[in-house]
Design an enzyme around this catalytic site. Structure first.
Site, PDB file in Angstrom:
ATOM      1  CB  SER A   1      -0.941  -0.019   1.205  1.00 15.09           C
ATOM      2  OG  SER A   1      -0.489   0.883   2.194  1.00 15.09           O
ATOM      3  CE  LYS A   2      -0.940   5.484  -4.896  1.00 13.06           C
ATOM      4  NZ  LYS A   2      -2.016   6.240  -5.466  1.00 13.06           N
TER       5      LYS A   2
END
Ligand code: GLU
Length: 477
Positions: free
Chosen positions: A236-237
């Protein structure tokens, strides 16, 4: 895969993700491996903010990885007429209908009826015409099932009644991804859709749309396994370093990146994992892609990067390290000739190009960048002064080349009754500022007698002056 047409269809909504890079690579490999065509399409119907910048990022990333395309880039933002035509066709044939329900109304009705959130097909039979605030929804079949035949996941079944009547045109008239994606694949004669597993749930909608639009035979699908971190969480970012750009910045090589990304979901049959792009093209096969999540393992990436760094010719390594050196605060004092003398030794020891400057900064700084931890360990050891002082005396007269420095330091060590390694350690910290670096004697040779002596003297001053005479004596026994 002769005659195959594959595409990479990123949405320019942020920094280019390593997962997207893997998708691009797999499409490219499948195309190049069998005389297919690789199409680039930018899915920018939904990307007002920062569009140009993100598009630039995509093109740069593909360029850096060396993934060239044969057609495109096609931009969805330039094809809105085609999507309107397709929408009109679906509305005209009764496969789509206009709906005026607001999100709040839809949610409220679901709540009141105790249903899970989702659209209840309220406007399906109302025969509304287009108008302000109205969206166009696809009328999904009420029974039967849609089967996605996936080359990686096998046959995946979706009950049609569970597929919501999904929106294909917004109230602003803008098409949704689901519609433009299908229309483009149709118009661009795509034969193989290879994309991330997160799109698998869109694929039954894709197939229904395709059929409703009267498309020829469906493309073949391959949904690639997702990438996960060491906790098996989807990358995830927010949590993980996912921007390809940051790896490039840190000095990972495109060769290593391609090699490593190719292994995220696929492996060569003979087990030989270090592969050039040409070798990957030859060996890669979509049929052999695995469906279980692929661990994006930074340590393995480092390992591969190290391998690819060591494969570079000496001048090439130097060339690629240059920007990392020149951007240091001491960059204006950087001197290529001195660097060149140590570069092959540095090349053997780094995992990324970003690690190069710390290995050689002692050559370009007036005073070595003493690392607190290394210095603390050194200054806490009472034998340090003895060693440094003896070294300072020895290095005043020894003939100045690495083999001689090593032989004499070894003799000194024996005299002091300690292993060579323990004599080298304080000298290294005093002279280079760090406990790790390229081999010591070559480092001393390149640094030169005068600067070595000065640094040994400065370290001794910091330790409170020369050792007392009795500290010179070898330990008793
Ligand atoms: N634009 C989509 C994305 O970036 C890809 C769609 C596709 O490959 O079909 O996730």
């Amino acid at each position: 895969m002769t005659g195959a047409r594959l595409r990479f269809a990123p949405s320019p909504t942020g920094l280019f993700h390593v997962g997207s890079a893997r998708t691009a690579l797999y499409n490219w490999l499948a195309a190049r491996g069998g005389g297919g065509v690789f199409v680039l399409r930018i899915e920018d119907t939904d990307a007002e903010r920062g569009r140009e910048e993100w598009v630039g990022g995509i093109l740069e990333a593909l360029d850096w990885l060396g993934l060239d395309w044969d057609e495109g880039p096609y931009f969805q933002s330039q094809r809105s007429e085609r999507y309107s035509e397709a929408a009109a066709l679906l509305a005209g044939t009764g496969r789509a209908y206009w709906c005026e329900c607001t999100r709040e109304e839809i949610d409220r009705r679901a709540r009141e009826a105790g249903r899970p959130p989702g659209y209840d097909r309220c406007c399906r039979d109302r025969g509304l015409s287009p108008g302000p605030g109205r969206v166009l929804r696809f009328a999904t079949p009420l029974d039967g099932e849609t089967v996605v035949d996936d080359r990686i996941r096998g046959s995946v079944k979706f009950a049609n009644r569970d597929i919501e009547d999904f929106v294909i045109v917004r109230s602003t008239g803008a098409p949704l991804f689901l519609l433009s994606n299908v229309v483009d694949d149709m118009d661009q004669l795509i034969s193989d859709v290879v994309r991330g597993e997160d799109h698998l749930s869109n694929t039954p909608k894709y197939q229904l749309l395709w059929e409703a639009l009267g498309g020829p035979s469906l493309p073949r699908f391959a949904h690639l396994p997702m990438l996960v971190n060491e906790k098996r969480q989807k990358l995830s970012k927010r949590r993980d370093k996912v921007a390809l750009e940051s790896y490039r910045e840190q000095g990972y090589l495109a060769e290593a990146m391609c090699n490593y990304l190719a292994l995220l979901g696929w492996g060569p049959e003979d087990g030989e994992e270090v592969l050039s792009k040409a070798e990957l093209v030859e060996k890669f096969s979509l049929e052999k892609v695995n469906h279980s999540p692929a661990f994006f393992d930074l340590r393995k990436l480092d390992h591969f990067n190290g391998i690819w760094l060591r494969r570079l010719a000496a001048e090439e390594f130097e060339e690629r390290a240059l920007p990392y050196l020149e951007r240091q605060a001491w960059g204006n004092r950087f001197d290529r000739a001195s660097f060149r003398r140590l570069a092959p030794l540095v090349q053997e020891r780094v995992a990324t190009l970003e690690e190069v400057p710390a290995m050689v900064d002692f050559l370009f700084l007036d005073r070595p960048a003493l690392q607190d931890r290394d210095w603390a360990k050194l200054s806490g050891d009472p034998s340090t002064r003895t060693v440094l002082q003896a070294a300072a005396e020895l290095y005043g007269t020894v003939s100045w080349d690495a083999p001689m420095l090593e032989a004499e330091t070894r003799r000194l060590s024996e005299r002091l009754g300690r292993p060579l390694r323990k004599t080298q350690a304080p000298i290294r910290v005093a002279v280079t500022g760090r406990a790790v670096g390229p081999p010591l004697f070559e480092s001393l040779e390149v640094l030169g007698r005068e600067r070595v002596l000065r640094r040994l003297g400065e370290a001794l001053d910091m330790l409170g002056g020369p050792a007392r005479a009795e500290e010179h004596a070898p330990p008793a026994g």
